[in-house]
Design a protein around this motif. Sequence first.
Motif, PDB file in Angstrom:
ATOM      1  N   ILE A 156     -21.191 -50.749   2.162  1.00 58.42           N
ATOM      2  CA  ILE A 156     -20.153 -51.154   3.127  1.00 58.42           C
ATOM      3  C   ILE A 156     -20.829 -51.505   4.451  1.00 58.42           C
ATOM      4  O   ILE A 156     -21.978 -51.118   4.685  1.00 58.42           O
ATOM      5  CB  ILE A 156     -19.070 -50.053   3.279  1.00 58.42           C
ATOM      6  N   GLY A 158     -22.963 -53.128   7.076  1.00 55.25           N
ATOM      7  CA  GLY A 158     -24.186 -53.905   6.949  1.00 55.25           C
ATOM      8  C   GLY A 158     -24.775 -53.878   5.544  1.00 55.25           C
ATOM      9  O   GLY A 158     -25.574 -54.749   5.178  1.00 55.25           O
ATOM     10  N   SER A 208     -27.185 -48.068   0.847  1.00 56.59           N
ATOM     11  CA  SER A 208     -26.726 -47.302   1.998  1.00 56.59           C
ATOM     12  C   SER A 208     -27.931 -46.841   2.796  1.00 56.59           C
ATOM     13  O   SER A 208     -28.745 -46.055   2.292  1.00 56.59           O
ATOM     14  CB  SER A 208     -25.886 -46.096   1.560  1.00 56.59           C
ATOM     15  N   LYS A 209     -28.025 -47.319   4.000  1.00 54.30           N
ATOM     16  CA  LYS A 209     -29.171 -46.941   4.840  1.00 54.30           C
ATOM     17  C   LYS A 209     -29.251 -45.423   4.959  1.00 54.30           C
ATOM     18  O   LYS A 209     -30.301 -44.834   4.787  1.00 54.30           O
ATOM     19  CB  LYS A 209     -29.020 -47.603   6.211  1.00 54.30           C
ATOM     20  N   PHE A 211     -27.287 -43.167   3.197  1.00 56.28           N
ATOM     21  CA  PHE A 211     -26.854 -42.520   1.949  1.00 56.28           C
ATOM     22  C   PHE A 211     -25.930 -41.332   2.231  1.00 56.28           C
ATOM     23  O   PHE A 211     -25.906 -40.332   1.512  1.00 56.28           O
ATOM     24  CB  PHE A 211     -28.040 -42.090   1.073  1.00 56.28           C
ATOM     25  N   THR A 213     -22.672 -42.353   3.615  1.00 56.16           N
ATOM     26  CA  THR A 213     -21.419 -43.047   3.917  1.00 56.16           C
ATOM     27  C   THR A 213     -20.354 -42.752   2.861  1.00 56.16           C
ATOM     28  O   THR A 213     -20.574 -42.964   1.669  1.00 56.16           O
ATOM     29  CB  THR A 213     -21.688 -44.569   4.030  1.00 56.16           C
ATOM     30  N   THR A 216     -19.264 -45.509   0.277  1.00 54.93           N
ATOM     31  CA  THR A 216     -20.279 -45.898  -0.699  1.00 54.93           C
ATOM     32  C   THR A 216     -20.522 -44.784  -1.712  1.00 54.93           C
ATOM     33  O   THR A 216     -20.630 -45.034  -2.921  1.00 54.93           O
ATOM     34  CB  THR A 216     -21.579 -46.273   0.045  1.00 54.93           C
ATOM     35  N   GLY A 269     -28.322 -51.574  10.362  1.00 51.80           N
ATOM     36  CA  GLY A 269     -27.524 -51.951   9.185  1.00 51.80           C
ATOM     37  C   GLY A 269     -27.050 -53.394   9.231  1.00 51.80           C
ATOM     38  O   GLY A 269     -27.162 -54.145   8.263  1.00 51.80           O
ATOM     39  N   VAL A 510     -18.130 -46.152  16.035  1.00 51.47           N
ATOM     40  CA  VAL A 510     -17.507 -46.046  14.716  1.00 51.47           C
ATOM     41  C   VAL A 510     -17.450 -44.596  14.219  1.00 51.47           C
ATOM     42  O   VAL A 510     -16.877 -44.316  13.169  1.00 51.47           O
ATOM     43  CB  VAL A 510     -18.211 -46.940  13.660  1.00 51.47           C
TER      44      VAL A 510
END
Length: 547
Positions: A156, A158, A208-209, A211, A213, A216, A269, A510
């Motif tokens: 999700i 980036g 996922s940068k 991991f 999130t 995701t 991201g 965010v």
Amino acid sequence: MALPSINPTTTDAWKALQNHFEKVKEIEIKDLFSKNKDRANNFTINWEDFYVDFSKNRITEETFKLLLDLVDQVKLKEAIASYYSGDSINKTENRAVLHTALRGKETDTVLVDGKNVMPEIFKVKTKIEAFTNEIVNGNKKGYTNKPFTDIVNIGIGGSDLGPAMVVDSLQFYKNHLTTHFVSNVDGDHVNEVLKKLDPETTLFVIVSKTFTTQETLSNATTIRQWFLEHATQNDVAKHFVAVSTNIEKVKDFGIDENNIFPMWNWVGGRFSLWSAVGLTISLAVGFDNFNKLLKGANAMDIHFKNEEFSNNIPVVLALISVWYNNFFKAESEAVIAYSQYLNQFATYLQQGIMESNGKSIDRNGNRVNYETGTLIWGEPGTNSQHAFFQLIHQGTKLIPADFIGFAQSLHGNKDHNDKLISNYIAQTEALLNGKTKEEVLEELKEKNLSEAEINELLPFKVFEGNKPTNTIFIKKLTPESLGKLIAMYEHKIFVQGIIWNIYSYDQFGVELGKQLASTILKDIKFNTSVNHDASTQNILEYFKNFR
Ligand SMILES: O=P(O)(O)OC[C@H]1O[C@H](O)[C@H](O)[C@@H](O)[C@@H]1O
């Protein structure tokens, strides 16, 4: 070296721009054209396969000069040097910002904490290339020994928008693999995608940068469960790969170590499609095309770094945007690409631009006393002409617009392309010139109308014109030119962040919603209620009725 911190409104250039604005705010672009026959040529940048005409703007030679003074006075040159050299310019997260290194040359040296990152970048690129080739040529197979037919990118923000936009934009260059994107935590999204898949021939790329999130990980878990309804735990290694900085978390999720494509925390991201986050791009269009995308971006990086500012595409576009945002107080900008392939381009830019420059605290930690980030929106032409162009032409708001076009069509249908391009050109001409009262009168007189009817209709048919546009005309949509175009906007974001004296590479805004969502999730699951306002409480109760 840290980024300079200069309140732009305290510079001489800003003050001069303010005075100058008062003098020129009523100017008509068409008058500027009649006064200066060289205007179009003077305000056009020809660079490689890009033709960028910024003459249809409310700027004079003097405006342009003062805007160029502004970037000198906020020390843009020094800031670019910091950006490219691996300094921690993302100070609030203490990180370098090095998407430019991802598309650099193997022989370049880019130091992060004293260590050259280029060897690591190329090691991962080699891994992406080998993996892509194995999947595309069918050597790597699924758990029933069939070659892969489908790729699902699970990510999700980036980790989705960049790959999704590029895959869509380069669909002309696509191979036989079908790509899907699952991003939303809305279970309907993942279920609609799963309906189309055969577990035996589908490869899942979890991106996922961090991991961590929620969206995701939920989607990846749901998909793994679905996969295990058909296959065994041992088969997971053949069908699931991951892209992340958080190797431990990926391993905890049960992904085979060999199936991890690393990235680094110096890649933001929203600027990460050039890293292993672009694995789905590479799988969809082949590694060579992925590499060409990177090469195009690298060419734009070099242009941005070396070209003098008056002829520097990202700098000029950023300055024009600041002129409208801060002096004319225009709130939004439209990006209209005359290519259906670029259908997702504005959506992609929204994250890049608004997550980066939607900030109100300056680099000294103080609230800014001027406007920052612009709102970005857009849809491809010609469709958008039939949707929202009315407001751009005759509404009350000033909406500067970038018109992106490609001179050569990919399918070579001359008739369609001539029509497309005539619309592309006509719209910027119409926005510039409008239609005067006299012109409307002429037109109405040719119709069989009474004088009273003519007078009644007249005001509604007048177009004020004087609506600013940039024409970004590119020879052809190729992986290279798309790479250049994306990098052009990335650097525009950078320049604006420097001028506005904000940190463009964090995104704390965010976080709050994410935190509250986890509290509310607990309230929903355990039927508790922690300190909500009355409205939120009611909404929560309303929802509970339907669970
Ligand atoms: O790649 P991930 O760590 O899963 O992050 C995905 C996205 O989530 C966050 O909310 C950030 O605002 C985005 O910048 C990021 O791209």
